[in-house]
Design an enzyme around this catalytic site. Structure first.
Site, PDB file in Angstrom:
ATOM      1  N   GLN A  13       0.827  -1.207   0.000  1.00  0.00           N
ATOM      2  CA  GLN A  13       0.000   0.000   0.000  1.00  0.00           C
ATOM      3  C   GLN A  13       0.856   1.249   0.000  1.00  0.00           C
ATOM      4  OE1 GLN A  13      -0.869   0.626   4.747  1.00  0.00           O
ATOM      5  NE2 GLN A  13      -2.469  -0.255   3.524  1.00  0.00           N
ATOM      6  N   HIS A  41       1.028  -4.663   3.282  1.00  0.00           N
ATOM      7  CA  HIS A  41      -0.213  -4.802   4.060  1.00  0.00           C
ATOM      8  C   HIS A  41      -0.349  -6.252   4.522  1.00  0.00           C
ATOM      9  CE1 HIS A  41      -4.854  -4.074   4.341  1.00  0.00           C
ATOM     10  NE2 HIS A  41      -4.422  -4.856   5.278  1.00  0.00           N
ATOM     11  N   PHE A  91      -1.023  -4.970  14.238  1.00  0.00           N
ATOM     12  CA  PHE A  91      -1.254  -5.114  12.806  1.00  0.00           C
ATOM     13  C   PHE A  91      -0.700  -6.454  12.322  1.00  0.00           C
ATOM     14  CE2 PHE A  91      -0.081  -3.097   8.410  1.00  0.00           C
ATOM     15  CZ  PHE A  91      -1.258  -3.552   7.845  1.00  0.00           C
ATOM     16  N   HIS A  94      -2.787  -9.295  13.540  1.00  0.00           N
ATOM     17  CA  HIS A  94      -4.044  -9.355  12.778  1.00  0.00           C
ATOM     18  C   HIS A  94      -3.808 -10.043  11.423  1.00  0.00           C
ATOM     19  CE1 HIS A  94      -7.790  -7.909  10.904  1.00  0.00           C
ATOM     20  NE2 HIS A  94      -7.046  -7.599   9.866  1.00  0.00           N
ATOM     21  N   GLU A  95      -2.743  -9.658  10.739  1.00  0.00           N
ATOM     22  CA  GLU A  95      -2.482 -10.236   9.417  1.00  0.00           C
ATOM     23  C   GLU A  95      -2.158 -11.723   9.524  1.00  0.00           C
ATOM     24  OE1 GLU A  95      -2.927  -8.729   6.362  1.00  0.00           O
ATOM     25  OE2 GLU A  95      -3.843  -7.214   7.631  1.00  0.00           O
ATOM     26  N   HIS A  99      -5.057 -13.950   7.951  1.00  0.00           N
ATOM     27  CA  HIS A  99      -4.657 -14.460   6.636  1.00  0.00           C
ATOM     28  C   HIS A  99      -3.577 -15.554   6.724  1.00  0.00           C
ATOM     29  CE1 HIS A  99      -6.902 -11.203   4.707  1.00  0.00           C
ATOM     30  NE2 HIS A  99      -6.345 -10.368   5.560  1.00  0.00           N
TER      31      HIS A  99
HETATM   32  P1  AMP Z   1      -7.412  -7.078   6.369  1.00  0.00           P
HETATM   33  O1  AMP Z   1      -8.144  -7.224   7.683  1.00  0.00           O
HETATM   34  O2  AMP Z   1      -6.055  -7.653   6.349  1.00  0.00           O
HETATM   35  O3  AMP Z   1      -8.289  -7.562   5.249  1.00  0.00           O
HETATM   36  O4  AMP Z   1      -7.126  -5.540   6.134  1.00  0.00           O
HETATM   37  C1  AMP Z   1      -8.028  -4.565   6.436  1.00  0.00           C
HETATM   38  C2  AMP Z   1      -7.714  -3.988   7.784  1.00  0.00           C
HETATM   39  O5  AMP Z   1      -6.347  -3.618   7.878  1.00  0.00           O
HETATM   40  C3  AMP Z   1      -8.514  -2.756   8.038  1.00  0.00           C
HETATM   41  O6  AMP Z   1      -8.965  -2.773   9.360  1.00  0.00           O
HETATM   42  C4  AMP Z   1      -7.513  -1.644   7.819  1.00  0.00           C
HETATM   43  O7  AMP Z   1      -7.854  -0.504   8.524  1.00  0.00           O
HETATM   44  C5  AMP Z   1      -6.256  -2.293   8.312  1.00  0.00           C
HETATM   45  N1  AMP Z   1      -5.048  -1.690   7.746  1.00  0.00           N
HETATM   46  C6  AMP Z   1      -4.767  -1.514   6.461  1.00  0.00           C
HETATM   47  N2  AMP Z   1      -3.566  -0.942   6.303  1.00  0.00           N
HETATM   48  C7  AMP Z   1      -3.084  -0.747   7.547  1.00  0.00           C
HETATM   49  C8  AMP Z   1      -1.893  -0.184   8.068  1.00  0.00           C
HETATM   50  N3  AMP Z   1      -0.921   0.277   7.279  1.00  0.00           N
HETATM   51  N4  AMP Z   1      -1.759  -0.160   9.404  1.00  0.00           N
HETATM   52  C9  AMP Z   1      -2.707  -0.656  10.224  1.00  0.00           C
HETATM   53  N5  AMP Z   1      -3.839  -1.175   9.800  1.00  0.00           N
HETATM   54  C10 AMP Z   1      -4.037  -1.230   8.483  1.00  0.00           C
END
Ligand code: AMP
Length: 206
Positions: A13, A41, A91, A94-95, A99
């Site tokens: 991104q 991302h 973050f 979460h990823e 995923h």
């Molecule tokens: P995902 O859950 O992986 O499908 O991605 C979407 C989520 O990731 C959303 O909640 C976004 O706000 C968050 N997101 C996307 N880019 C970033 C970033 N650079 N830092 C933190 N959160 C992010």
């Protein structure tokens, strides 16, 4: 029956677009403003029809100790921009959990992050675009010229996603490459949705 993962999206991104949208604010990481580069991302496993699984293994919780050797590189290349300001662990966790756990049979947690970092190193999107005189200068560029510049280097058309700033401008937000399940080869995307980009998109400053 568990459906097969056939490929992955390597999502990058442009932080300038994440931060310049009417939908949310952005907060720089605790380590400071990220460098003006495309950032990671995530690496998202996909089914062949374009659908994707999520949260595949609740038992495989994110463990920061497993990626301690990657920390410097993650902070530089995979910064978190959500608010409040953080050190990235939320973050990354979460990823991984949403995923990464879906491609765990191929990539364990360490490999998941290392593979995404390696791909980012292999394909320097900002350099590719700058070589084609497409720069983050708030200017507008044809979507087609952006796609063609990337395709000329990677041999495959990337997936493009845009967002809107508060003035309603379509901005270059995310670019994904399709990669095989080991994350080492860039492949042709089986499906490429148009991703809400206008035919002319702004490349915002960061
Ligand atoms: P995902 O859950 O992986 O499908 O991605 C979407 C989520 O990731 C959303 O909640 C976004 O706000 C968050 N997101 C996307 N880019 C970033 C970033 N650079 N830092 C933190 N959160 C992010």
């Amino acid at each position: 029956m568990t459906r097969l993962i056939t490929y992955m999206h390597a999502y990058t991104q442009w932080p300038g677009a994440y931060c310049d949208t009417k939908h949310h604010s952005c907060c720089y990481p605790k380590t400071g403003k990220p460098t003006a580069e495309f950032s990671i991302h995530g690496l998202w496993p996909n089914h062949k029809d374009g659908s994707w699984p999520s949260n595949c293994n609740p038992d495989s919780v994110f463990d920061r100790l497993e990626i301690s050797d990657l920390m410097g590189s993650l902070q530089k290349n995979w910064p978190s921009l959500s608010c409040p300001s953080s050190n990235g662990f939320r973050f990354w966790s979460h990823e991984w959990e949403k995923h990464g756990t879906c491609s765990e049979s191929e990539l364990n947690q360490h490999d998941y992050f290392a593979t995404a970092l390696k791909l980012k190193e292999k394909v320097n999107l900002l350099k590719i675009l700058k070589n084609a005189e497409i720069e983050p200068d708030d200017g507008f560029y044809s979507l087609d010229s952006i796609v063609k510049a990337i395709e000329a280097v990677t041999s495959h058309a990337p997936g493009m996603e845009c967002n809107k700033d508060s003035a309603g401008n379509s901005q270059l937000y995310q670019v994904y490459l399709c990669v095989d399940t080991s994350g080492s080869e860039i492949i042709e995307c089986p499906i490429l949705p148009r991703g809400r980009c206008d035919s002319s998109v702004q490349f915002p400053k960061f």
